[in-house]
Design a protein around this motif. Structure first.
Motif, PDB file in Angstrom:
ATOM      1  N   ALA A 140       0.836  -1.197   0.000  1.00  0.00           N
ATOM      2  CA  ALA A 140       0.000   0.000   0.000  1.00  0.00           C
ATOM      3  C   ALA A 140       0.867   1.242   0.000  1.00  0.00           C
ATOM      4  O   ALA A 140       1.915   1.285   0.658  1.00  0.00           O
ATOM      5  CB  ALA A 140      -0.903   0.007   1.232  1.00  0.00           C
ATOM      6  N   ASP A 141       0.428   2.250  -0.729  1.00  0.00           N
ATOM      7  CA  ASP A 141       1.175   3.500  -0.690  1.00  0.00           C
ATOM      8  C   ASP A 141       0.995   4.142   0.690  1.00  0.00           C
ATOM      9  O   ASP A 141       0.058   3.802   1.424  1.00  0.00           O
ATOM     10  CB  ASP A 141       0.778   4.425  -1.841  1.00  0.00           C
ATOM     11  CG  ASP A 141      -0.623   4.985  -1.712  1.00  0.00           C
ATOM     12  OD1 ASP A 141      -0.969   5.563  -0.654  1.00  0.00           O
ATOM     13  OD2 ASP A 141      -1.387   4.866  -2.684  1.00  0.00           O
ATOM     14  N   PRO A 142       1.903   5.015   1.067  1.00  0.00           N
ATOM     15  CA  PRO A 142       1.868   5.583   2.421  1.00  0.00           C
ATOM     16  C   PRO A 142       0.543   6.274   2.783  1.00  0.00           C
ATOM     17  O   PRO A 142       0.086   6.169   3.919  1.00  0.00           O
ATOM     18  CB  PRO A 142       3.033   6.578   2.423  1.00  0.00           C
ATOM     19  CG  PRO A 142       3.980   6.047   1.397  1.00  0.00           C
ATOM     20  CD  PRO A 142       3.101   5.445   0.323  1.00  0.00           C
ATOM     21  N   LYS A 154      -2.512   5.572   1.703  1.00  0.00           N
ATOM     22  CA  LYS A 154      -3.528   4.549   1.955  1.00  0.00           C
ATOM     23  C   LYS A 154      -3.247   3.803   3.249  1.00  0.00           C
ATOM     24  O   LYS A 154      -4.166   3.460   3.992  1.00  0.00           O
ATOM     25  CB  LYS A 154      -3.615   3.569   0.783  1.00  0.00           C
ATOM     26  CG  LYS A 154      -4.256   4.169  -0.447  1.00  0.00           C
ATOM     27  CD  LYS A 154      -4.347   3.144  -1.547  1.00  0.00           C
ATOM     28  CE  LYS A 154      -4.946   3.733  -2.802  1.00  0.00           C
ATOM     29  NZ  LYS A 154      -5.111   2.715  -3.838  1.00  0.00           N
ATOM     30  N   ALA A 155      -1.974   3.545   3.523  1.00  0.00           N
ATOM     31  CA  ALA A 155      -1.606   2.887   4.780  1.00  0.00           C
ATOM     32  C   ALA A 155      -2.015   3.766   5.959  1.00  0.00           C
ATOM     33  O   ALA A 155      -2.586   3.284   6.945  1.00  0.00           O
ATOM     34  CB  ALA A 155      -0.111   2.588   4.812  1.00  0.00           C
ATOM     35  N   HIS A 156      -1.763   5.054   5.841  1.00  0.00           N
ATOM     36  CA  HIS A 156      -2.147   5.991   6.900  1.00  0.00           C
ATOM     37  C   HIS A 156      -3.665   6.014   7.069  1.00  0.00           C
ATOM     38  O   HIS A 156      -4.164   6.002   8.205  1.00  0.00           O
ATOM     39  CB  HIS A 156      -1.622   7.388   6.572  1.00  0.00           C
ATOM     40  CG  HIS A 156      -1.990   8.422   7.577  1.00  0.00           C
ATOM     41  ND1 HIS A 156      -1.390   8.513   8.814  1.00  0.00           N
ATOM     42  CD2 HIS A 156      -2.931   9.397   7.545  1.00  0.00           C
ATOM     43  CE1 HIS A 156      -1.937   9.494   9.489  1.00  0.00           C
ATOM     44  NE2 HIS A 156      -2.880  10.058   8.745  1.00  0.00           N
ATOM     45  N   ALA A 157      -4.395   6.035   5.966  1.00  0.00           N
ATOM     46  CA  ALA A 157      -5.860   6.043   6.042  1.00  0.00           C
ATOM     47  C   ALA A 157      -6.393   4.779   6.712  1.00  0.00           C
ATOM     48  O   ALA A 157      -7.349   4.844   7.502  1.00  0.00           O
ATOM     49  CB  ALA A 157      -6.464   6.200   4.645  1.00  0.00           C
ATOM     50  N   LEU A 158      -5.772   3.635   6.424  1.00  0.00           N
ATOM     51  CA  LEU A 158      -6.210   2.395   7.069  1.00  0.00           C
ATOM     52  C   LEU A 158      -5.926   2.449   8.567  1.00  0.00           C
ATOM     53  O   LEU A 158      -6.785   2.086   9.380  1.00  0.00           O
ATOM     54  CB  LEU A 158      -5.540   1.177   6.439  1.00  0.00           C
ATOM     55  CG  LEU A 158      -5.946  -0.158   7.074  1.00  0.00           C
ATOM     56  CD1 LEU A 158      -7.445  -0.420   6.885  1.00  0.00           C
ATOM     57  CD2 LEU A 158      -5.134  -1.302   6.495  1.00  0.00           C
ATOM     58  N   ARG A 159      -4.741   2.893   8.936  1.00  0.00           N
ATOM     59  CA  ARG A 159      -4.413   3.001  10.358  1.00  0.00           C
ATOM     60  C   ARG A 159      -5.382   3.952  11.073  1.00  0.00           C
ATOM     61  O   ARG A 159      -5.870   3.649  12.158  1.00  0.00           O
ATOM     62  CB  ARG A 159      -2.979   3.477  10.556  1.00  0.00           C
ATOM     63  CG  ARG A 159      -1.965   2.428  10.192  1.00  0.00           C
ATOM     64  CD  ARG A 159      -0.544   2.898  10.556  1.00  0.00           C
ATOM     65  NE  ARG A 159       0.442   2.006   9.997  1.00  0.00           N
ATOM     66  CZ  ARG A 159       0.678   0.778  10.416  1.00  0.00           C
ATOM     67  NH1 ARG A 159      -0.023   0.279  11.392  1.00  0.00           N
ATOM     68  NH2 ARG A 159       1.610   0.028   9.843  1.00  0.00           N
ATOM     69  N   GLU A 160      -5.664   5.073  10.454  1.00  0.00           N
ATOM     70  CA  GLU A 160      -6.595   6.038  11.046  1.00  0.00           C
ATOM     71  C   GLU A 160      -8.011   5.474  11.095  1.00  0.00           C
ATOM     72  O   GLU A 160      -8.746   5.702  12.057  1.00  0.00           O
ATOM     73  CB  GLU A 160      -6.557   7.361  10.280  1.00  0.00           C
ATOM     74  CG  GLU A 160      -5.273   8.139  10.486  1.00  0.00           C
ATOM     75  CD  GLU A 160      -5.009   8.482  11.948  1.00  0.00           C
ATOM     76  OE1 GLU A 160      -5.917   9.020  12.617  1.00  0.00           O
ATOM     77  OE2 GLU A 160      -3.885   8.198  12.428  1.00  0.00           O
ATOM     78  N   GLY A 161      -8.392   4.740  10.055  1.00  0.00           N
ATOM     79  CA  GLY A 161      -9.710   4.101  10.048  1.00  0.00           C
ATOM     80  C   GLY A 161      -9.847   3.082  11.165  1.00  0.00           C
ATOM     81  O   GLY A 161     -10.882   3.015  11.839  1.00  0.00           O
ATOM     82  N   CYS A 162      -8.802   2.301  11.385  1.00  0.00           N
ATOM     83  CA  CYS A 162      -8.816   1.328  12.485  1.00  0.00           C
ATOM     84  C   CYS A 162      -8.883   2.035  13.832  1.00  0.00           C
ATOM     85  O   CYS A 162      -9.632   1.622  14.725  1.00  0.00           O
ATOM     86  CB  CYS A 162      -7.592   0.415  12.412  1.00  0.00           C
ATOM     87  SG  CYS A 162      -7.665  -0.811  11.096  1.00  0.00           S
ATOM     88  N   ARG A 163      -8.124   3.114  13.968  1.00  0.00           N
ATOM     89  CA  ARG A 163      -8.142   3.862  15.243  1.00  0.00           C
ATOM     90  C   ARG A 163      -9.505   4.501  15.492  1.00  0.00           C
ATOM     91  O   ARG A 163     -10.008   4.480  16.624  1.00  0.00           O
ATOM     92  CB  ARG A 163      -7.043   4.911  15.244  1.00  0.00           C
ATOM     93  CG  ARG A 163      -5.677   4.301  15.397  1.00  0.00           C
ATOM     94  CD  ARG A 163      -4.573   5.339  15.496  1.00  0.00           C
ATOM     95  NE  ARG A 163      -3.299   4.640  15.488  1.00  0.00           N
ATOM     96  CZ  ARG A 163      -2.332   4.863  14.605  1.00  0.00           C
ATOM     97  NH1 ARG A 163      -2.464   5.777  13.680  1.00  0.00           N
ATOM     98  NH2 ARG A 163      -1.210   4.168  14.672  1.00  0.00           N
TER      99      ARG A 163
END
Length: 177
Positions: free
Chosen positions: A45-47, A49-58
């Protein structure tokens, strides 16, 4: 208990188990970080999208903890989770960012579609069984060899909020023995 109530309880137990990424029988913030890590280790994943997934999980964790952690200990037990089953409004606010970020992570070329390999990689990284993942892919893809990201995000939402047993996400529920 009706079939829909039984299938909803089965999904509830399965969801709790999947969200309990470290398997200790309770939900905590670390479980949602671990969930994101597992998905991100399974797909490139590009950075952003990775950040969005981490934020979505949080965000998902924060909303879940706010609505279910009755004793304020920042730990959600199954009993707390089951007593406060989040509804569609809750999911739309807190779970939707996770669902859309998950689908986006699996769509590296941003064409709005997810190929089978990326879909399977993400879903098995979360903890779903490969046979059910394959069935769900076939259901969502139909005659195509890809799943639309919007359809996948909608199926995730349905899995979390629908009381019906007649939804594609029900394919992910553990089978009764």
């Amino acid at each position: 208990m009706s079939m829909d109530a039984t299938s909803r309880l089965t999904r509830l137990r399965a969801r709790f188990s999947l969200l309990d990424a470290n398997g200790d029988g309770q939900l905590q913030a670390d479980d949602f970080d671990l969930l994101a890590d597992r998905v991100l280790n399974a797909v490139k994943a590009d950075p952003a999208k990775a950040h969005a997934l981490r934020e979505g999980c949080r965000a998902y964790w924060q909303g879940l903890a706010a609505d279910t952690d009755r004793d304020g200990d920042r730990v959600v037990t199954f009993e707390e989770y089951a007593a406060a089953i989040p509804d569609a409004v809750h999911f739309d606010q807190y779970g939707s960012p996770y669902a859309h970020a998950l689908a986006a992570v699996a769509d590296p070329d941003d064409d709005g579609e997810v190929e089978r390999a990326d879909f399977v990689a993400c879903m098995t990284a979360i903890g779903f069984a490969p046979p059910q993942v394959a069935q769900l892919f076939a259901e969502l893809a139909g005659d195509n060899d890809r799943v639309a990201t919007r359809d996948w995000a909608a199926a995730i939402r349905d899995y979390y909020v629908s009381a019906s047993a007649d939804i594609p996400g029900q394919l992910l529920a553990p089978r009764s023995a």
